[in-house]
Design an enzyme around this catalytic site. Structure first.
Site, PDB file in Angstrom:
ATOM      1  N   ARG A  70      18.690   8.609   3.771  1.00 13.26           N
ATOM      2  CA  ARG A  70      19.028   7.239   4.172  1.00 13.26           C
ATOM      3  C   ARG A  70      20.218   7.194   5.122  1.00 13.26           C
ATOM      4  NH1 ARG A  70      17.822   3.970  -1.531  1.00 13.26           N
ATOM      5  NH2 ARG A  70      15.538   3.976  -1.251  1.00 13.26           N
ATOM      6  N   LYS A 116      -2.273   0.959 -11.863  1.00 17.10           N
ATOM      7  CA  LYS A 116      -2.663  -0.349 -12.367  1.00 17.10           C
ATOM      8  C   LYS A 116      -3.136  -1.319 -11.286  1.00 17.10           C
ATOM      9  CE  LYS A 116       0.324  -0.291 -16.461  1.00 17.10           C
ATOM     10  NZ  LYS A 116       1.373  -1.017 -17.212  1.00 17.10           N
ATOM     11  N   GLY A 146       6.860   4.474  -2.988  1.00 19.41           N
ATOM     12  CA  GLY A 146       7.499   5.623  -3.625  1.00 19.41           C
ATOM     13  C   GLY A 146       6.571   6.778  -3.941  1.00 19.41           C
ATOM     14  N   GLY A 170       9.659  -1.406  -2.228  1.00 19.51           N
ATOM     15  CA  GLY A 170       9.281  -2.785  -2.497  1.00 19.51           C
ATOM     16  C   GLY A 170       9.019  -3.605  -1.252  1.00 19.51           C
TER      17      GLY A 170
END
Length: 398
Positions: free
Chosen positions: A37, A198, A356, A379
């Site tokens: 980062r 999921k 991720g 996200g």
């Protein structure tokens, strides 16, 4: 997609640029364990320094929840950043107020300062207008180079951008251009790969994608739910059996929107999830025992997906095809990743991946550098794929 970049900023000589970066780096015992980062921010910092601007870096670290938590200070980042920049980096004990202003004013043209954790202030996550005004007060322009935080409407990602001239940094620009090429205005045909465990966590994603893609391949535990909904025996595999009706609704919607859904036609089955476990290929529809678990896509599924990618111009990928962390259940993910990377490297496929698990899987396959673009935004990447507006990006729109 139209947004302001530093190329639109005019002369920056003598100006102060407040640059929102993502320095929420992994640390152990006060040492950075992965400086990715920091490296991502270097092109923007270099561009501003070359233009003669003073560079004030603004970031969060961990979750101090609006209080000063010494163990969550950004000060340990300074040494690594100096090493990467090859130039001095000062540190300010606050990110707003007289102390921050004085420290910035003391910089020479091209100087760099890292401001203390913006989340030490409760006004940050509340997007408090007064705190946003304090941030705006220390700079002449605002630069957002943290796409990973762009889905949050915080003072440092959204509020301040409305108060002083705001621009996308080089990392943000590259990310937005890649995402626009993958889903905003892609070269067709477009194929998507969505995996993971999921359906319930990716409902918005699936519903958005079936209206935008020509083909959508579903893998991982999610695929088991779809197979179960269609009456395919999945044994004791991970699945959300209560989501069967929802899965059928998504299949119906996809058909109505002209999106072909590619579900596994075969898979790799084992009774336990452990490295080197005994496994066997099974064709979809064959009976399974209650102990059998579907842990990876099979060779016929891989071959069909390889053909579908070869026939496409753009690929967007989120989620692995199996339990890639536990060999031998990484075979399908690795094989598909290698083919996608080869097509991208040959210039015949725009291949964009993110999220991720996806990033980890592509690293595992050793193909990150050959993909067109790999987003580490997590996200924000997922919300963008879901078609949701990102406050930090919307604030940069022309």
């Amino acid at each position: 997609m139209t947004f302001r970049t530093l190329d639109d900023a005019g002369s920056l000589a003598g100006k102060t640029a407040l640059v929102r970066v993502d320095f929420n780096v992994p640390m152990e015992d006060g040492k950075i364990t992965d400086d990715t980062r920091l490296r991502v921010a270097l092109p923007t910092i270099a561009k501003l320094r070359d233009a003669g601007a003073r560079v004030a870096l603004l970031a969060h670290f961990d979750r101090p929840k609006g209080k000063v938590v010494p163990s969550m200070s950004l000060k340990p980042v300074v040494d690594d950043l100096e090493h990467l920049l090859g130039a001095p980096v000062r540190f300010a004990d606050d990110c707003v107020g007289d102390e921050a202003k004085a420290a910035i004013a003391d910089l020479d043209a091209g100087g760099v300062i890292l401001l203390e954790n913006v989340r030490f202030h409760a006004g940050e996550e509340k997007n408090d207008p007064a705190f946003a005004a304090q941030l705006a007060d220390i700079a002449d322009i605002y630069v957002n180079d943290a796409f990973s935080a762009a889905h949050r409407a915080h003072a440092s990602t959204e509020g301040v951008a409305h108060l002083i001239p705001a621009y996308a940094g080089e990392s943000m620009r590259r990310e937005l251009e890649a995402l626009d090429a993958a889903l905003g205005n892609p070269k067709k045909p477009v194929i998507g790969i969505v995996g993971g465990s999921k359906v319930s966590t990716k409902l918005d994603l699936l519903k958005n994608l079936v209206g935008k893609l020509d083909r959508l391949a579903i893998g991982g535990g999610m695929a088991n739910t779809f197979l179960f909904a269609q009456g395919v025996d999945i044994g004791g595999s991970l699945a959300e059996r209560d989501m069967a009706e929802t899965a059928l609704e998504i299949l119906t919607e996809a058909k109505a929107r002209g999106c072909e859904i590619l579900l596994p036609v075969d898979f790799i089955v084992a009774t336990e999830v452990k490295p080197g476990a005994d496994s066997r290929p099974v064709t979809a529809g064959q009976p399974l025992s209650a102990d059998d678990k579907i842990l990876d896509a099979g060779p016929a599924t891989v071959a069909r997906l390889v053909d579908a990618m070869t026939a496409s111009k753009t690929l967007i990928w989120n989620g692995p095809l199996g339990v890639f962390e536990v060999p031998p259940f990484d075979v399908a993910t690795v094989a598909v990743a290698h083919h996608a990377a080869a097509l991208a490297k040959a210039g015949v496929l725009i291949a964009v991946g993110g999220g991720g698990d996806t990033v980890a899987a592509l690293h595992h396959a050793g193909v990150v550098d050959d993909m067109t673009f790999v987003s580490t935004a997590g996200g924000a990447f997922l919300e963008w794929m879901e078609g949701k507006p990102l406050p930090g990006v919307e604030a940069l729109n022309v």
